[in-house]
Design an enzyme around this catalytic site. Structure first.
Site, short mmCIF file in Angstrom:
data_model
loop_
_atom_site.label_atom_id
_atom_site.label_comp_id
_atom_site.label_asym_id
_atom_site.label_seq_id
_atom_site.Cartn_x
_atom_site.Cartn_y
_atom_site.Cartn_z
N ASP A 1 1.11 -1.10 -0.02
CA ASP A 1 -0.03 0.08 -0.06
C ASP A 1 1.00 1.24 0.02
OD1 ASP A 1 -1.62 2.05 0.55
OD2 ASP A 1 -2.38 1.37 2.41
N ASP B 1 -17.58 4.95 -1.36
CA ASP B 1 -16.15 4.59 -0.59
C ASP B 1 -16.51 4.11 0.95
OD1 ASP B 1 -13.41 4.10 0.00
OD2 ASP B 1 -12.99 5.71 -1.45
N ASP C 1 -10.26 -3.30 -1.91
CA ASP C 1 -9.25 -2.25 -1.79
C ASP C 1 -8.44 -2.83 -0.65
OD1 ASP C 1 -7.68 -0.01 -2.18
OD2 ASP C 1 -9.24 1.29 -1.37
N GLU D 1 -3.24 -5.48 -0.14
CA GLU D 1 -1.87 -5.75 -0.50
C GLU D 1 -1.33 -6.98 0.39
OE1 GLU D 1 -3.10 -2.51 -2.60
OE2 GLU D 1 -3.03 -2.71 -0.20
N HIS E 1 -12.31 9.98 -9.51
CA HIS E 1 -12.48 9.35 -8.01
C HIS E 1 -11.31 10.47 -7.19
CE1 HIS E 1 -12.74 7.22 -4.47
NE2 HIS E 1 -11.17 6.48 -4.80
N ASP F 1 35.84 17.87 -59.45
CA ASP F 1 34.66 17.99 -58.48
C ASP F 1 34.61 19.62 -58.69
OD1 ASP F 1 33.33 18.17 -56.07
OD2 ASP F 1 35.06 18.37 -54.73
N GLU G 1 29.90 21.90 -61.25
CA GLU G 1 28.30 21.87 -61.65
C GLU G 1 28.23 23.18 -62.57
OE1 GLU G 1 29.00 19.33 -58.51
OE2 GLU G 1 29.35 21.52 -58.36
N ASP H 1 28.67 15.02 -51.37
CA ASP H 1 28.99 15.09 -50.07
C ASP H 1 27.93 14.88 -48.89
OD1 ASP H 1 31.28 16.42 -51.15
OD2 ASP H 1 30.54 18.23 -51.11
#
Length: 1818
Positions: A253, A377, A493, A496, A650, A1382, A1385, A1489
Site C-alpha cells: 500500500d 467509498d 481495496d 496488498e 475519483h 569536383d 556543376e 557530400d
C-alpha cells in the site's frame, strides 16, 4: 484508497530526519569497521587461500552485482569470492561475481519435449548462507512458443505458487518448436534461441545461479534493450531504462508518486521486442516472494527473490501482441465486464452523506453527462466496518440501488479485507463473530491466535482467502449484505494486504521470515512495513511466501461471491492488489494518484503495462485522487479519461469535489467532458468488441503504438499516446498551458475522428493543435468501427440504432468486426449467446458477414447510418443486397462531401445478425487533373486568368487549378511513313498564354522516328526559329527501322488535344500517352504530360530519393546541377532526365528527354508524369526493353557504353579533406599496411594545394611526390583532385591562369555586354592573406577568396589548355594514376558573379517559371554563374550558360579523361561529381557530400541503382559519410556495405575526426579487413561485370527486379542489391540491429560464408547479422571467378584464378571471366584481353576460350575450384581433363553436410586460357 497524504511541512521534516539518520548510520559503520560503505579499503587484503576469485574481462554492462546489499568494500567483496573493480560510476557494481560461483551439471537427460538435470553447487563462499548444494532442473517444451524451466531443491519441497489457471499442457506441442533450449553444463546455464533467426533471446550464462534457502538469483542476457513490463510500479516511460535500474516487486500500500518503489501488484513479467521484425518474447517468473529485478545495459536482467523456486516461462511471438496472447493463454484470458461497466463512473472518498451522493448524481444528470455508475467509498460504512452502513448519514442506502436503476444507472460499493475486532455501535459485529466461528483469519506464528493489525476501522483481523472456510464465510457475508443493500458490483481495496501498523499489534518476532538474510529494495526496506508479520500463517503457507498473493486470493474468493450473489448476471470486480491471472476475474485501477500533471502522464505507461499483464480493464483515477484538481488539469484528464477502459473520476477525503458538473453546467470542462464521453459511448460497440478479442484471443485493448507499428523505431518509445485496439489513436494534452502537442503519426493513413479529414502526415512527429476543449483522436485507414448512437447511460444507448465508421486505406480497403450480446449475462461466449459479425470493404463494396448468430437483441437493432471516409468521388449509385434482394439507396439517403471525401449513407436499416452487401461506385476524377499553376501562390483569379479550371479537392496535394481537357495543341494534317511521322501542330488559341514573360510558340513541328525495332524518337521544336538543342553526341542507328513487323511498338497520334501514344505490340500496353491537357511550348517554359503504364517508375536524378520506386502521390523533383549535398528534394550535382517504367505485364521500357535546361518532373497517382523545362526543345527517346537489363543496354547503346575502369580502381580507396601534411598520409599508409587491410588507392583533396590553387603543391606537402613514388612502387595508386575554377588574383606567376587568358579559355560575358571574364569565387584564396576561420562563411568568401575564372570546356582550345596543365603537373610536380574532378556543376561561392550583379536581362536568372529547386527564391544563379554568361560550342556557336549549365560537368569530363590517358599512357580512372547522360563513357561518379547518418546507408543503395540505370556503373557513396563525425557502429556497417560499392572509398570532411579503418580500434580494423578481403576475393567477378557493362551495357550494381522482374516483391526492394546476376548483398542499415529481414528471390541461394544451401526462396528471411557480418548469398546456377586477396591488387592479380561454382536446381551453372593487363588503353577494342566461359553440367566443369589476346606476362593459372550443392553422397574421384594429356587426378575435399566440394586445382599449375574440364564422381 490509501491513508492520508502528508503535508509539505511534514514531508520536509521527515526528509531532514532521514538525512540525519543516514549520516549517523554511516558514521557508526565507519567507526565500527574502519572502512567506508562503498569505497576500497586502505590496503589490499589478501583473501583466504581457498577463495581466489577468477575474474574474466567482461563489458561493464554485463557485471552481475555480487553485493546487492549495503556496505560493499574490497575486503567484503573478496570474502564473497567476487571481483572488485571500482569505477567512477556508482550505479555500476564495483563488486561483481567471479567464475567461482554457480552450479555445474552433474547429470542430465533429455527428450524432444523435456530436459532434466541435476546441478551441483561449485565451491565458493556464500552470500547469505544456507546455500542448497544440489538442485534439480526441469525444462519442458510446453507449446510451440512456450518453454517452462524450473529450478528447485533436489531433495526438499519448497513453496510454489498455487495458481488457479496455470497447468501443465495435456498434449505435446502441435508442431515444430519455434525455439531451441541449449543446456550449458560447466558452469550451468541455459540459452533460449529463436529457431528462425538463431538469435539467443535469453542467456543465463552471463552470471552464476545462486540458490540459497532465502536468496535465489538468476541473471540473463537479453537479445535487445527494448524491455517493457515488470510491476507494479510507476514507470515514467513504457520502455525501460537499462542503465542499472532496480525494481522491487512485493505488493504494498504505497503512493504511485513516481518513485521506483513497489506498489500494489506483483508482476514478474516482461516483454522484450527483438527488432524491427516485430519478433518478441516474454519472460514470466512464477514466484510470489519479495524480489527485485535489476535491468542493466548488457542488456540483461537479474532476478533476486528471497524464497520459493525459480519457475520461468519463456514465450515467443512474431509480434508483441502474439507474446501477450501467449502469456494470457498461460495465466488466463481476461474477463469481459458487463457492458455498463464501460460507461463513465463517479466516486469519491467521503461524500459525507448519502444526500451529498445524490446531489452529485443529480447535478451530473442535470447536465446530461453520459454517466453509468456511482460508487460509495468506506464512508458509507458504520465506522468503516465491512458489511455495515451508517444508519444516520446513509440511512437510505438500501434504496439507493433502486434510485440509480430508475435512471438506467448502477451502484458499486467498496469492501476492504480487514475486519474490525470492535463491536458495532448498537450491538455485536456479527460478521466478525461469524468469521471467528469459521476460523477465517490469518494466524500468528502459533497457528492459534488471529493476527491483529490496524486499518480504517481500528484494530482488525485479516481474512485468509486461501482457506476454504474463509472463502465460504466471505461469500456468505457478501450475500447477506447484498440482501440488505442492493448493489451491482464490488470494489475491493487495501488488499496488498495493508495495515497501518508494522506487522501486528504485538510487533513481529525476530526470525528469518520477518528479518531475512537479504531484503530486496522494497519500500522502507522492511518486510512487514505497512503489512503483516511475515511469519503469519495462511492455508497456502507462510505470509512470507504468499503475501503478494493476498489480493489475488481475495479476488478469487470475491469472484465466488459475485457468482453466488448475481447469479446469471455478469457483474464485475475491481481490485487494487493483483497478480498474474487476476485479469481473468477482475479489473484494476492504478491506485491513489494525485491531481498533478505527472500523474496524468504516468497513467498511460501504467495502462499499457497492465495490457501486457492481461488486465485490460484498467484506468487511473480521473482528475487525481489526492489534492484539489485545477480546472485545466481536470478538463484535460476528463478528455483522456474518456478513453480509459475503466473510466472513473475519483478523489479523496478533504479535497474539493471534482465531478464534472461541480465545475459549472456551462463550464468548458462540462462541455468537453460531455463531448468526449459521447464519443466514448458512440464507440462502445468497438470497445466491447476489443474486450471480446481480449477474452477469446488475448489481444490488448489499450494498445501501445509500438504493437501496431513495430517496424518503426520511433514507436518503440511512444507512451504519451495510445491506441484502442489497432485502429483508434488517442493523443491527449498532458501538460499545463499547452495547446500544441508533439504527436507521432505512425506509418498509416489516418483520419481526424472529429473533422473526418485525412491527415497528410505519416511516420513523423507533428505539431498537433489541441485547444482547450480538444483531444487528438484519429482513425486508422483500413478500419471499420461499429458504433451506436449515444445516450446518457448504456441502458438507453443500447436501445439506439447502430452504425459503422469506415476509414478506407490507401488501397480503398477496410475491415472490422462486432461482438454483441445482452451485455449482462455471464458466460455468453462459451454458451454461444452472442452475435459476431465481420465487416470488409474492397473496391467500393461493404460486405457484412455474420460469423456467429446466437443472440437476438430485444431492441431490434439495425445499422442505420454508415460513414465512409476517404471516398474519392461522388458515387452515382448505392445498392444494398440482402440474399437475392437488391435495393437502390435513394439519393436523399446519400450525402457526399467532396472537400473531405466523406460518404454518408443514411437510414439503411440493416438488421443486426444478417448478411449484407452494400456497394457504391467511386470516380477518382481528381487524379486526372494536370496542374495549371505549379508555382506557389495559386488562387482562383490567377487560375482563371490562364484559362484554367479552379475547383478545390478534399484530397491532399491535388491541384485546385487544372487545365481544361482540350488545352494544348491541335494536330491537323498528320502523315506517317514507313520510317516515322512528320507534321505540324498549332496551339489551341481558345486559351490565353499562361506566362506573359514567355511567349507561346503557335506552330510546332513534330517528328517521330522509328530508330530501330526497340527504340524510337519523337522531337518537337519550332520550325521557324532555331532553338538551342543539346550538343551531346549520341549514337543513333544509321537507318530507321522501316519494317513494321520488326518494331516492338506502334505509334498513334491523337489530334486534340495533341498527343502521342506508344503501345507495346506484344501486350497492347500503352507506355506513353501524352494526349493529356496542358501541353505548353513557350520561349522559356515547356510542359508536357503523359500517362504512365503503371505506378512503378524508377530513375530521374540527381537527387536523394527515399525509395527506389517513385512515390506517385503528387511529388515534384527539380533537376538542375548544383553544389548541393544530398537531401530530400534537393537538386544535386548531375542531371539525368531518364526513367525506366515497369508495366503490369512485367515488361520494362525507358524514356530519355534530351534537354539540358533547368526542369522538374511531377508524378501523380493517375498514374501520370509531367515534365516542365525552361528552354530548348522536346527530344524524347523511348527504349522498349522488354527486360529491365535490356532497357539499360539499349539506353547505353545510344548514349555510349560505360568506361572500363582500371582494375586497381576496384580496390579500396582512402581520402579525407583535412590531411594536414604528407606525413599524415604516410602514417596512414603505414598503419593500413601494418593492419593488413586491403587498400589500393590514396587520394589528396584540395589541402595538398597551395591555397587551393590547381596544379600548385602546398609547402606542407613537399614530400608528397616522393611518398607517391614510394607507394606506387609498392603497388599502390594515387589520385588527386582538380577543381575547374582558376584563381585570377595571383601575384606570382601562375601559368594555369596566364595561359588560359592567352588561349581565351574562360567563360565571359556576351560581347555586347562586356569582354570581361565572368568572375566567381570558389576555393582558391587571395595571396598573402591570413585567414580568420572564426568569421562567418560569407565574410570569409568576401575577404579571403580570390576571383576565379571558369574554363569553357566546350571549346577545343580549352581541352588543349587543360591537357597541357595536367601534363606539366604530372611530369614536373608529381605522378598520379587517376583524376578526381569536383565542383564542376559549376559551383561558385557567390551568386552569379562577384558582387552579385549579373549583366544582361534578369529573366535568365529569374525565369518566368522557377522549378522547385533548392533556394529557388535566389534564382538559377544561386551558387553558380550568371545564366547570361556566354559559352561556345566546339564549332564556335555561342550559347547561354542558361542552356548549357547542366552540361558543365559533362564538358569537363571528356577533356579530363583524354588528358589522363595521354599523360599517363594508361587507362586509370576519372571520378566526376557532375554528370549528364553519356558521362559514363569517360568517368565514374560518387554520390556527393553526404553526411554521417544512418539513413545515408540505404539511400546510397538507391543512388547506385539509379546510376546503374543512367549508364554510370562505377559509383559509390563516401563511406562513413563526408559531413559530421561518424559513429563507430554506423561506420563499421558502412564499411561492410561500402565494400560492395563498385567505387569503394572512405572519405570525410574538414574538421571531423578520422574515420578510416585504422582510426577506431583493433576490432574495427579486423572487421574492415575481413569484409574487404571478401571484396578483393571477388574482384575478378566485379571486373568481369564492369567489362560486361562496357561491352554490352549490363548493370553492375543491379536491382533485384532486373533479375526477377516476374516477382513483384522485388519491385519495391531497395535495401538489398545484386552484383550482376549472382551475388546478393543484404547489409545491416540500422543502428543496433543484429539481424536483417532480407528477401531471397525465387532461385536457389547459398550462404557465401558456408556454402550451405539456404533452402528457401521467394520469401523474406531473417538473417542473423552480428556487428562483424554482412549477409552475402550466391545464386545457384552461376560461376564466379575469384582470387586470393592481398594487400592490394598489384599482388592479388598474380594469384591463381579460382572458380566458385554454385550449382542450380538442375545441377548446372555458367559464368565467364574477362581479363587483361588491368590498365591498358582500349584492351577490349584492341583485342588485348582474355575472355573465357565456364559451364558446369552433370558433374563436369568445362571451360571455353572465347578470345585470348593477352601478353604472356599476364597469363594466369587455374586456382582452387569450389563447387556448392554437390549433394550428400560422398564424392570419390575428381580428375582434370585437357586435350592431348592424360586425365590427372586432383586432390579435393567434400563435406557432405554442407555439400561443398573443394577441388585443389591450383596444384595442377594449369594455364587458365588452355581449355579444360574437371569431372567428379561418387
Amino acid at each position: 484508497m490509501g491513508k492520508r497524504k502528508f503535508s509539505g511541512l511534514e514531508i520536509i521534516l521527515m526528509v531532514m530526519f532521514l538525512v540525519a539518520a543516514v549520516a549517523a548510520v554511516a558514521l557508526v559503520i565507519l567507526l565500527a569497521t574502519g572502512e567506508p560503505g562503498v569505497i576500497t579499503d586502505g590496503g589490499t587484503p589478501v583473501p583466504p587461500p581457498e577463495v581466489v576469485p577468477q575474474c574474466r574481462d567482461m563489458p561493464v554492462g554485463e557485471r552481475v552485482d555480487c553485493f546487492p546489499d549495503a556496505g560493499a568494500s574490497q575486503r567484503k567483496c573478496l570474502e564473497r569470492g567476487c571481483c572488485w573493480k571500482p569505477l567512477d560510476e556508482t550505479n555500476v557494481p564495483w563488486c561483481f561475481f567471479s567464475e567461482n560461483h554457480g552450479y555445474n551439471v552433474t547429470s542430465d537427460q533429455s527428450s524432444s519435449t523435456k530436459v532434466e538435470a541435476t546441478l551441483q553447487r561449485k565451491t565458493a563462499p556464500s552470500l547469505f548462507g544456507a546455500d542448497i548444494e544440489e538442485l534439480s532442473f526441469h525444462a519442458e517444451m510446453q507449446t510451440q512458443n512456450r518453454l517452462r524451466f524450473k529450478i528447485t531443491d533436489a531433495h526438499k519441497a519448497r513453496f510454489e505458487v498455487p495458481h488457479e489457471h496455470v497447468k501443465p499442457p495435456t498434449n505435446p506441442p502441435a508442431g515444430p518448436l519455434n525455439y531451441k533450449l541449449e543446456l550449458v553444463k560447466q558452469p550451468f546455464g541455459i540459452r533460449v534461441i529463436r529457431e528462425s533467426t538463431k538469435k539467443v533471446l535469453f542467456d543465463t550464462t552471463m552470471g552464476p545461479l545462486v540458490f540459497a534457502d532465502q536468496y535465489l538469483q538468476l541473471s540473463a542476457k537479453l537479445s535487445s534493450d527494448n524491455i517493457y513490463g515488470l510491476g507494479e510500479h510507476v514507470h515514467q516511460h513504457f520502455r525501460h531504462d537499462t542503465n542499472w535500474r532496480t525494481w522491487p516487486i512485493f505488493t504494498r500500500d504505497a503512493f504511485p508518486n513516481g518513485g521506483t518503489h513497489n506498489l500494489y501488484g506483483h508482476y514478474p513479467f516482461f516483454l522484450c521486442l527483438e527488432d524491427e521484425s516485430g519478433k518478441s518474447f516474454g519472460v514470466f517468473l512464477m514466484n510470489s516472494n519479495a524480489m527485485e529485478v535489476t535491468i542493466q545495459p548488457a542488456p540483461a536482467v537479474t532476478y533476486r527473490t528471497i524464497g520459493g523456486v525459480l519457475d520461468f516461462y519463456v514465450m515467443l511471438g512474431d509480434s508483441p501482441e502474439a507474446v501477450v496472447r501467449e502469456f494470457t493463454e498461460l495465466v488466463g484470458r481476461p474477463t469481459i465486464p458487463p457492458y455498463w461497466a464501460f460507461g463513465f463512473q463517479l466516486s469519491r472518498w467521503d461524500y459525507g452523506s448519502l444526500d451529498e451522493v445524490k446531489r452529485t448524481v443529480e447535478r451530473n444528470r442535470a447536465v446530461d453527462l453520459p454517466y453509468d455508475t456511482q460508487y460509495t467509498d468506506i464512508d458509507y460504512m458504520e465506522d468503516k466496518k465491512d458489511f455495515t452502513y451508517d444508519l444516520v448519514k446513509f440511512k437510505d442506502l438500501p434504496q439507493f440501488g433502486d434510485y440509480m436503476h430508475a435512471k438506467g444507472q448502477r451502484y458499486i460499493l467498496i469492501l476492504d479485507p480487514a475486519i474490525a475486532i470492535s463491536p458495532r455501535q448498537n450491538g455485536p459485529y456479527l460478521a466478525l463473530e461469524r468469521g471467528n466461528a469459521s476460523n477465517a483469519w490469518i494466524w500468528e506464528a502459533d497457528r492459534k491466535t488471529p493476527l491483529v493489525g490496524e486499518v480504517w476501522p481500528g484494530l482488525t483481523v485479516f481474512p485468509d482467502y486461501t482457506s476454504p472456510s474463509c472463502i465460504e464465510w466471505w461469500v456468505d457475508e457478501i450475500e447477506r449484505f447484498y440482501k440488505e443493500v442492493k448493489h451491482d458490483a464490488i470494489w475491493i481495496d487495501m488488499n496488498e494486504v495493508a495495515s497501518f501498523i508494522k506487522g501486528s499489534s504485538k510487533g513481529c518476532p525476530d526470525n528469518t521470515l520477518n528479518y531475512p538474510p537479504y531484503t530486496p529494495n522494497i519500500l522502507d526496506k522492511q518486510m512487514y512495513s505497512k503489512t503483516l508479520c511475515m511469519d503469519a500463517k495462511q492455508t497456502w503457507g507462510n505470509h512470507y511466501d504468499v503475501h503478494s498473493l493476498y489480493g489475488y486470493s481475495m479476488t478469487l474468493a470475491t469472484d465466488q461471491a459475485v457468482k453466488k450473489v448475481f447469479g446469471k448476471s455478469r457483474s464485475f470486480i475491481l481490485t487494487r492488489s493483483s497478480f498474474p491471472g487476476v485479469g481473468k476475474f477482475s479489473g484494476h485501477w492504478l491506485g491513489d494518484n494525485a491531481a498533478n500533471w505527472n500523474d496524468i502522464k504516468w497513467a498511460i505507461p501504467g495502462m499499457l503495462e497492465f495490457g501486457l499483464f492481461g488486465v485490460p480493464y484498467i484506468g487511473a483515477d480521473i482528475c487525481g485522487f489526492f489534492d484539489d484538481s485545477p480546472e485545466e488539469l481536470c478538463r484535460r484528464w476528463m478528455q483522456v479519461g474518456a478513453f480509459y477502459p475503466f473510466s472513473r473520476n475519483h478523489n479523496a477525503q478533504g479535497f474539493a469535489p471534482q465531478d464534472p458538473a461541480f465545475y459549472g453546467p456551462n463550464s468548458l470542462l462540462v462541455q468537453t467532458s460531455k463531448h468526449y464521453l459521447n464519443i466514448r459511448y458512440t464507440l462502445l460497440p468497438y470497445l466491447y468488441t476489443l474486450f471480446y478479442r481480449a477474452h477469446v484471443h488475448g489481444d490488448t485493448v489499450v494498445r501501445p503504438v509500438m504493437h501496431e507499428f513495430v517496424s518503426d523505431r520511433n514507436t518503440w518509445t511512444v507512451d504519451r499516446q495510445f491506441l484502442w485496439g489497432a485502429h483508434l489513436l488517442i493523443t491527449p494534452v498532458l501538460d499545463p498551458g499547452v495547446e500544441r502537442v508533439q504527436a507521432y503519426i505512425p506509418d498509416a493513413l489516418w483520419y481526424d475522428y472529429e473533422t473526418e479529414e485525412r491527415l497528410s502526415d505519416r511516420k513523423r512527429f507533428i505539431d498537433m493543435h489541441l485547444p482547450a476543449d480538444k483531444l487528438g483522436l484519429h482513425i486508422r485507414g483500413g478500419a471499420i468501427l461499429p458504433t451506436q448512437r449515444p445516450n446518457v447511460t448504456t441502458t438507453y444507448s443500447r436501445q439506439n440504432p447502430m452504425g459503422l465508421i469506415i476509414a478506407l486505406d490507401e488501397n480503398k480497403k477496410a475491415s472490422g468486426e462486432l461482438f454483441w450480446d445482452d451485455g449482462d449475462s455471464r458466460d455468453t461466449v462459451p454458451s454461444g449467446a452472442y452475435v459476431h459479425s465481420q465487416f470488409t470493404v474492397d473496391k467500393g463494396a461493404l460486405t457484412i458477414r455474420v460469423l456467429h448468430n446466437g443472440y437476438t437483441d430485444p431492441n431490434g437493432l439495425k445499422f442505420e447510418d454508415i460513414t465512409v471516409l476517404g471516398v474519392s468521388g461522388q458515387p452515382t449509385t448505392v445498392t444494398v443486397n440482402q440474399g437475392n434482394t437488391s435495393t437502390t439507396v435513394p439519393p436523399s439517403s446519400i450525402q457526399y462531401d467532396p472537400y473531405k471525401g466523406v460518404l454518408r449513407l443514411k437510414g439503411l436499416g440493416l438488421v443486426m445478425g444478417m448478411d449484407y452487401l452494400v456497394m457504391w461506385d467511386e470516380m477518382i476524377a481528381d487524379f486526372e487533373r494536370i496542374d495549371c499553376h505549379p508555382e506557389e501562390g495559386s488562387d482562383e483569379a490567377k487560375c482563371r486568368a490562364r484559362g484554367c479550371i479552379w475547383q478545390t479537392s478534399h484530397l491532399p496535394s491535388v491541384p485546385w487549378c487544372y487545365y481544361p481537357k482540350d488545352y494544348g495543341y491541335i494536330a491537323t494534317a498528320v502523315h506517317n511513313t514507313s520510317s516515322g511521322w512528320s507534321f505540324d501542330i498549332e496551339r489551341n488559341a481558345e486559351y490565353p498564354g499562361p506566362r506573359s514573360r514567355s511567349a507561346d510558340i503557335v506552330r510546332l513541328r513534330v517528328e517521330i522516328s522509328y530508330l530501330s525495332g526497340h527504340s524510337l524518337r519523337f522531337k518537337i521544336y519550332d520550325p521557324a526559329t532555331n532553338r538551342y538543342e543539346v550538343p551531346v553526341p549520341i549514337h543513333l542507328p544509321p537507318t530507321p527501322e522501316t519494317d513494321e513487323a520488326r518494331r516492338m511498338y506502334e505509334v498513334q497520334v491523337v489530334h486534340q488535344p495533341f498527343g502521342i501514344k506508344v503501345a507495346r505490340k506484344s501486350t497492347g500496353t500503352v507506355i506513353w500517352d501524352s494526349a493529356l491537357p496542358g501541353f505548353t511550348f513557350s520561349d522559356m517554359f515547356i510542359q508536357v504530360s503523359t500517362r504512365l503504364a503503371s505506378e512503378y517508375v524508377y530513375g530521374f536524378g540527381e537527387t536523394e530519393h527515399p525509395t527506389y520506386r517513385h512515390d506517385l502521390n503528387w511529388h515534384t523533383w527539380g533537376m538542375f546541377a548544383k553544389d548541393q549535398p544530398p537531401g530530400y528534394k534537393m537538386n544535386c550535382y548531375g542531371v539525368h532526365p531518364f526513367y525506366m517504367g515497369l508495366e503490369k505485364t512485367t515488361d520494362a521500357h525507358g524514356v530519355l528527354l534530351l534537354n539540358s535546361n533547368a526542369m522538374d518532373v511531377t508524378f501523380q497517382p493517375t498514374p501520370a508524369l509531367t515534365y516542365r523545362t525552361l528552354g530548348g526543345i522536346l527530344d524524347f527517346f523511348v527504349f522498349m526493353g522488354p527486360s529491365p537489363e535490356q532497357v539499360v543496354q539499349q539506353y547505353t547503346e545510344m548514349i555510349g557504353r560505360p568506361v572500363l575502369p582500371a582494375y586497381w580502381s576496384l580496390g579500396f580507396q582512402l581520402c579525407r579533406y583535412g590531411y594536414t601534411n604528407d606525413q599524415e598520409i604516410a602514417d596512414l599508409y603505414g598503419n593500413m599496411t601494418e593492419a593488413g587491410i586491403p587498400y589500393d588507392v590514396q587520394y589528396a583533396d584540395i589541402d595538398y594545394m597551395e591555397r587551393q590553387l590547381d596544379f600548385v603543391l602546398d609547402h606542407e606537402f613537399q614530400g608528397l611526390p616522393a611518398l607517391v613514388d614510394r607507394m606506387r612502387g609498392e603497388g599502390m595508386r594515387f589520385i588527386f583532385i582538380l577543381d575547374p575554377a582558376i584563381s585570377g588574383n595571383e601575384t606570382e606567376p601562375y601559368p594555369a591562369f596566364t595561359r588560359g587568358v592567352e588561349q581565351d579559355v574562360f567563360i565571359k560575358w556576351p560581347k555586347e555586354l562586356s569582354s570581361d571574364i565572368v568572375w566567381g569565387k570558389v576555393w582558391p584564396d587571395f595571396p598573402n592573406v591570413t585567414i580568420d576561420p572564426s568569421l562567418d562563411w560569407d565574410s570569409q568568401v568576401e575577404f579571403y577568396r580570390s576571383y576565379a575564372a571558369f574554363p569553357d570546356f566546350f571549346k577545343n582550345s580549352t581541352a588543349a589548355w587543360w591537357l597541357q596543365e595536367i601534363h606539366d603537373f604530372y611530369h614536373n610536380t608529381m605522378k598520379f594514376d587517376g583524376l578526381w574532378i569536383d565542383m564542376n556543376e559549376p559551383a561558385s561561392f557567390v551568386h552569379g558573379t562577384v558582387g552579385g550583379k549579373c549583366l544582361g536581362p534578369e529573366i535568365y536568372d529569374f525565369p518566368p517559371y522557377m522549378p522547385p529547386l533548392e533556394s529557388m527564391h535566389l534564382g538559377l544563379k544561386h551558387k553558380t554563374l550568371c545564366m547570361n554568361s556566354q559559352q561556345h560550342l566546339a564549332d564556335g556557336t555561342p550559347v547561354k550558360h542558361y542552356d548549357v549549365h547542366n552540361l558543365y560537368g559533362w564538358s569537363h569530363t571528356k577533356p579530363t579523361y583524354d588528358a589522363l590517358l595521354s599523360v599517363t599512357g594508361k587507362r586509370g580512372i576519372v571520378v566526376t561529381r557532375s554528370t549528364y547522360p553519356t558521362s559514363g563513357q569517360w568517368a565514374g561518379h560518387w554520390l556527393g557530400d553526404n553526411a554521417a547518418a544512418w539513413d545515408q546507408l540505404y539511400k546510397s543503395i538507391i543512388g547506385m541503382m539509379e546510376f546503374s540505370l543512367f549508364g554510370i556503373p562505377y559509383t559509390g557513396a563516401d563511406i562513413c559519410g563526408f559531413f559530421n563525425p561518424a559513429e563507430r557502429e554506423m561506420c563499421l556497417r558502412w564499411m561492410q556495405l561500402g565494400a560492395f560499392y563498385p567505387f569503394s572509398r572512405n572519405h570525410n570532411g574538414l574538421g571531423n575526426p578520422r574515420q578510416d579503418p585504422v582510426a577506431w580500434d583493433e576490432a574495427f580494423a579486423v572487421a574492415s579487413r575481413d569484409v574487404l578481403n571478401i571484396r578483393y576475393t571477388l574482384l575478378p567477378y566485379l571486373y568481369t561485370l564492369m567489362f560486361q557493362a562496357h561491352a554490352r551495357g549490363d548493370t553492375v550494381v543491379r536491382p533485384l527486379l532486373h533479375e526477377f522482374v516476374t516477382d513483384r516483391t522485388t519491385w519495391d526492394i531497395h535495401k538489398q542489391f545484386l552484383w550482376g546476376p549472382a551475388l546478393l548483398i543484404s547489409p545491416a542499415l540500422d543502428p543496433g540491429v543484429t539481424e536483417v529481414r532480407g528477401y531471397l528471390p525465387d532461385a536457389p541461394w547459398y550462404d557465401y560464408y558456408t556454402g550451405i544451401p539456404m533452402g528457401v526462396r521467394a520469401q523474406v528471411v531473417t538473417m542473423p547479422t552480428p556487428l562483424d557480418h554482412i549477409n552475402l548469398h550466391v545464386r545457384g546456377g552461376y560461376i564466379l571467378p575469384w582470387q586470393k586477396p592481398e594487400n592490394n591488387t598489384f599482388y592479388s592479380r598474380k594469384n591463381p584464378m579460382g572458380l566458385l561454382v554454385a550449382l542450380g536446381d538442375d545441377g548446372s551453372a555458367q559464368g565467364s571471366l574477362f581479363w587483361d593487363d588491368g590498365e591498358g588503353i582500349d584492351t577490349y577494342e584492341k583485342n588485348q584481353h582474355l575472355l573465357m566461359t565456364f559451364r558446369a553440367d552433370k558433374n563436369v566443369l568445362h571451360s571455353t576460350l572465347d578470345h585470348n589476346g593477352m601478353a604472356a606476362k599476364d597469363f594466369l593459372t587455374l586456382g582452387d575450384v569450389k563447387v556448392w550443392g554437390t549433394g550428400t553422397v560422398s564424392i570419390k574421384t575428381v580428375v582434370l581433363k585437357k586435350t592431348g594429356s592424360p586425365d590427372a587426378p586432383l586432390e579435393f575435399t567434400h563435406d557432405t553436410r554442407t555439400q561443398e566440394l573443394v577441388i585443389h586445382a591450383s596444384k595442377s599449375s594449369h594455364v587458365l586460357h588452355e581449355t579444360f574440364s574437371i569431372a567428379w564422381s561418387t
